[in-house]
Design a protein around this motif. Structure first.
Motif, PDB file in Angstrom:
ATOM      1  N   VAL A  69       4.879   0.788 -11.238  1.00  9.90           N
ATOM      2  CA  VAL A  69       3.936   0.028 -12.060  1.00  9.90           C
ATOM      3  C   VAL A  69       2.519   0.017 -11.492  1.00  9.90           C
ATOM      4  O   VAL A  69       1.549   0.158 -12.230  1.00  9.90           O
ATOM      5  N   VAL A  70       2.411  -0.118 -10.157  1.00 11.68           N
ATOM      6  CA  VAL A  70       1.068  -0.257  -9.582  1.00 11.68           C
ATOM      7  C   VAL A  70       0.154   0.935  -9.910  1.00 11.68           C
ATOM      8  O   VAL A  70      -0.968   0.738 -10.360  1.00 11.68           O
ATOM      9  N   PRO A  71       0.624   2.184  -9.736  1.00  6.10           N
ATOM     10  CA  PRO A  71      -0.266   3.290 -10.107  1.00  6.10           C
ATOM     11  C   PRO A  71      -0.697   3.243 -11.580  1.00  6.10           C
ATOM     12  O   PRO A  71      -1.816   3.630 -11.902  1.00  6.10           O
TER      13      PRO A  71
ATOM     14  N   CYS B  24      -5.026   2.372  -5.334  1.00  2.07           N
ATOM     15  CA  CYS B  24      -3.657   1.995  -4.979  1.00  2.07           C
ATOM     16  C   CYS B  24      -3.602   1.338  -3.604  1.00  2.07           C
ATOM     17  O   CYS B  24      -2.849   0.378  -3.397  1.00  2.07           O
ATOM     18  N   VAL B  25      -4.395   1.869  -2.670  1.00  3.50           N
ATOM     19  CA  VAL B  25      -4.374   1.318  -1.313  1.00  3.50           C
ATOM     20  C   VAL B  25      -4.837  -0.141  -1.324  1.00  3.50           C
ATOM     21  O   VAL B  25      -4.403  -0.954  -0.516  1.00  3.50           O
TER      22      VAL B  25
ATOM     23  N   ALA C 187       0.829  -1.208   0.000  1.00  5.51           N
ATOM     24  CA  ALA C 187       0.000   0.000   0.000  1.00  5.51           C
ATOM     25  C   ALA C 187       0.862   1.256   0.000  1.00  5.51           C
ATOM     26  O   ALA C 187       0.617   2.193  -0.769  1.00  5.51           O
ATOM     27  N   THR C 188       1.894   1.282   0.848  1.00  6.86           N
ATOM     28  CA  THR C 188       2.685   2.509   0.954  1.00  6.86           C
ATOM     29  C   THR C 188       3.468   2.773  -0.329  1.00  6.86           C
ATOM     30  O   THR C 188       3.537   3.911  -0.791  1.00  6.86           O
ATOM     31  N   LEU C 189       4.043   1.715  -0.915  1.00 11.55           N
ATOM     32  CA  LEU C 189       4.817   1.933  -2.141  1.00 11.55           C
ATOM     33  C   LEU C 189       3.925   2.416  -3.282  1.00 11.55           C
ATOM     34  O   LEU C 189       4.296   3.320  -4.046  1.00 11.55           O
ATOM     35  N   ALA C 190       2.737   1.807  -3.398  1.00 14.88           N
ATOM     36  CA  ALA C 190       1.830   2.210  -4.470  1.00 14.88           C
ATOM     37  C   ALA C 190       1.396   3.663  -4.295  1.00 14.88           C
ATOM     38  O   ALA C 190       1.417   4.460  -5.240  1.00 14.88           O
TER      39      ALA C 190
END
Lengths: 288, 368
Positions: B298-300, B318-319, B106-109
């Motif tokens: 990548v996630v976003p 994202c979360v 969660a934090t990285l995204a």
């Protein structure tokens, strides 16, 4: 130096309307000297600039004459080296940023990068200065957005994403955003450039309607001198970073001005209405 | 009158839906399901062999879930109450790893998404803007040289990340920045910090430290426990909370600097503040899991492609998507390859090609 002569004339005589009553200025620039931090040398020098209250003023001039720079200073995007800008008599610097955004709406030229946002969401962003950090949109916000969308005439595209619109529709959407800001003064940087004729007129008609119905003061940079002459109540002609002349179009637009400022030979007809007919480019004046 | 009514109708429709779309709800639900399933798979395998049923029973064991003493021992490090062996294995060894995966994902995204808006650059991520390598260097230096400072790892990671990001921004700044300048500056700063990291290895005394350090640079959830959850949870909740609340500011920032300023935003201040939040979020993840490459980039993108570019939706997406992908990738890292791999290897192997695919698919890359 006809330009300088005219400047001093203007300083003595304040602008009056048809009945000879002095017109207040919504925005005043005093003793402005403007330059960019990245380059040296003054770009614009201007002893006094008035944007008269409740009227439409067009800034005209060739590329690089300092119109946009002047507009940036008027909207506090550019800190003047010397001089002050006052809005309704108060120094721009005395306003907080949001406070100023409730008085003064600005539409700059750089606004085609974003594509994945719906028109309605964009217009809602115009309410930013009226909302706190955590506030959701309230009834006043909704009404302002509805009014702006109606005024700009973009109801049918309100749910469309910006990326799918034509340049003209996009411009109308951005204009609706500044309209939703609900300010007394509006500054627009070349809102009609690159648009087809139909959308040029729609943009100008929206501006005119706003001015007439709500008494909003508008300063607009227009690329096309002929269009500006027909459309605006007052013209401000810029040349080489200086004010060449300003006043009602009938007084400002002359064949001399078109030659001096724009470097074109043109005929100007004053009857039945003001009309500029450019004919050909004059040889480069910088060579002499 | 008719017009007024239609306006009224539209308005109420808007109020009903707001910015939450069915697609977003579905996306979040799907992400949650993936997270739960991957988590259950994760807790079902390991050296202490259990059947699926046994493991899942242990996970949903009411005697643990509703035991305040047990939670106190997990979250505050107090003494653990008596439990069955299954419960200890699941709750003490395997589940915390899933929780750390959820937090880091969660934090990285969120961090990547915020950086992409703040720099208006879709290539931006904590990794590319130097934050990861700066924080990585700081953590490595702590592990190898100043091992006494280990309890302050998140703080130290945040300092390192801030320093690196500051350098990147300073190099890229020339009366404003552009996406390409930022990425280039990031590459340079990354290289410098990576050299520093490699240099540090020569100061390590024993092989154990080196191995920890390597796992750490690649990004690994191996061996993470409640200790890591305790370190990370509070700053993670704060950073994510602020980022979610700031979604509208990010939306306005996306309109461009001039427009944001015209609308009354103090652009420099907001940008600085939100960058700080993004650095904090990335540092939390880096402090407990190391440098998981490509994740924040990548996630976003995946979320944006699914729920759209509105940051109110994007952030929420994202979360939920971050944990789902991180926990799944960690399952792959732990179980798929036969031997325990750092999760960063998996995210790099999947994220790299995905990013390449994005580059090939899009006409222009860079400006959002």
């Amino acid at each position: 130096m006809a330009g300088t002569q005219r400047d001093t004339d203007r300083e003595r005589a304040r602008i009056t309307d048809d009945n000879g009553v002095a017109i207040e200025s919504a925005l005043v620039g005093d003793e402005l000297e403007l330059s960019y931090p990245s380059s040296d040398g003054t770009v614009v020098e201007c002893a006094r600039l008035d944007i008269p209250e409740k009227s439409v003023t067009a800034l005209v001039g060739p590329n690089g004459s300092g119109k946009s720079t002047l507009l940036k200073a008027l909207s506090s995007h550019l800190e003047p080296d010397t001089g002050t800008v006052r809005i309704h008599g108060e120094d721009l610097g005395s306003f907080g940023q949001k406070e100023l955004a409730r008085e003064l709406g600005v539409l700059s030229q750089e606004n085609d990068s974003l594509s994945s946002i719906s028109v309605e969401d964009l217009v809602y962003h115009g309410r930013y200065p009226h909302r706190g950090f955590f506030d959701g949109p309230d009834e006043a916000d909704r009404q302002a957005v509805e009014r702006a969308i109606e005024l700009a005439g973009i109801e049918e595209i309100r749910d469309t994403e910006l990326g799918q619109l034509s340049g003209g529709q996009k411009q109308l959407a951005w204009i609706a955003m500044v309209l939703a800001q609900d300010t007394d003064v509006l500054l627009l940087d070349e809102p009609t450039t690159f648009l087809d004729v139909h959308h040029q007129f729609r943009v100008l008609e929206t501006i005119r309607q706003l001015n007439e119905e709500k008494g909003v003061t508008v300063a607009v940079i227009l690329h096309d001198i002929a269009q500006a002459a027909r459309f605006a109540d007052y013209l401000v002609a810029m040349h080489d970073g200086e004010l060449y002349d300003w006043g009602p179009p009938e007084e400002v637009v002359t064949e001399q001005l078109l030659a001096d400022v724009f470097g074109v030979e043109a005929t100007v007809e004053y009857e039945p209405e003001l009309q500029v007919l450019p004919k050909r480019a004059l040889p480069d004046r910088r060579s002499d | 009158m008719g017009e007024a009514q239609s306006v009224e109708g539209h308005r109420s429709a808007r109020e009903r839906e707001g910015w939450v779309t069915g697609r977003l709800v579905l996306f979040c639900l799907a992400s949650t399901v993936i997270t739960v399933v991957a988590g259950l798979v994760q807790v079902s395998f390991g050296e202490y062999s259990m059947t699926f049923l046994e493991a899942w029973k242990a996970v949903f064991n009411p005697a643990v879930i509703f035991d305040l003493n047990a939670w106190a021992s997990f979250l505050f490090g107090t003494e653990r109450p008596d439990m069955s062996t299954e419960s200890i294995v699941v709750w003490n060894l395997r589940l915390p790893r899933v929780f750390v995966g959820i937090i880091t994902g969660a934090t990285l995204a969120v961090s990547g998404a915020v950086f992409q808006a703040v720099t208006r650059n879709e290539l931006a991520s904590p990794f590319i803007l130097g934050v990861s390598s700066g924080a990585g260097f700081a953590v490595l230096a702590t592990l190898v040289v100043f091992s006494g400072l280990a309890p302050f790892l998140p703080l130290i990671a945040a300092l390192g990340g801030t320093l690196a990001f500051g350098i990147v921004y300073a190099i890229a700044w020339k009366g404003g920045t552009s996406p390409v300048r930022l990425v280039l500056a990031g590459v340079i700063v990354n290289m410098v910090f990576q050299s520093l990291q490699q240099g540090l290895f020569f100061f390590a005394d024993d092989l154990g430290v080196v191995q920890t350090a390597i796992a750490w640079i690649t990004g690994s959830l191996t061996g993470t426990g409640w200790e890591e959850v305790r370190i990370a949870i509070l700053p993670a909740v704060v950073a994510i909370g602020i980022a979610l609340a700031g979604a509208r500011q990010l939306n306005v920032l996306m309109l461009g600097e001039n427009t944001a300023r015209s609308l009354g935003m103090r652009v420099e201040r907001v940008r600085f503040f939100l960058s700080g939040v993004a650095i904090l979020a990335a540092s939390v993840a880096i402090a407990v899991a190391g440098v998981v490459s490509f994740f924040g980039l990548v996630v976003p993108h995946i979320v944006r492609n699914t729920v759209g570019g509105d940051y109110r939706r994007l952030m929420v997406g994202c979360v939920f998507a971050g944990p789902a992908l991180m926990v799944t990738a960690d399952v792959g890292a732990r179980l798929a390859l036969g031997t325990q791999m750092p999760v960063g290897v998996v995210t790099g192997l999947i994220g790299g090609p995905y990013f390449l695919y994005l580059m090939r698919k899009r006409q222009s890359m860079g400006e959002l």
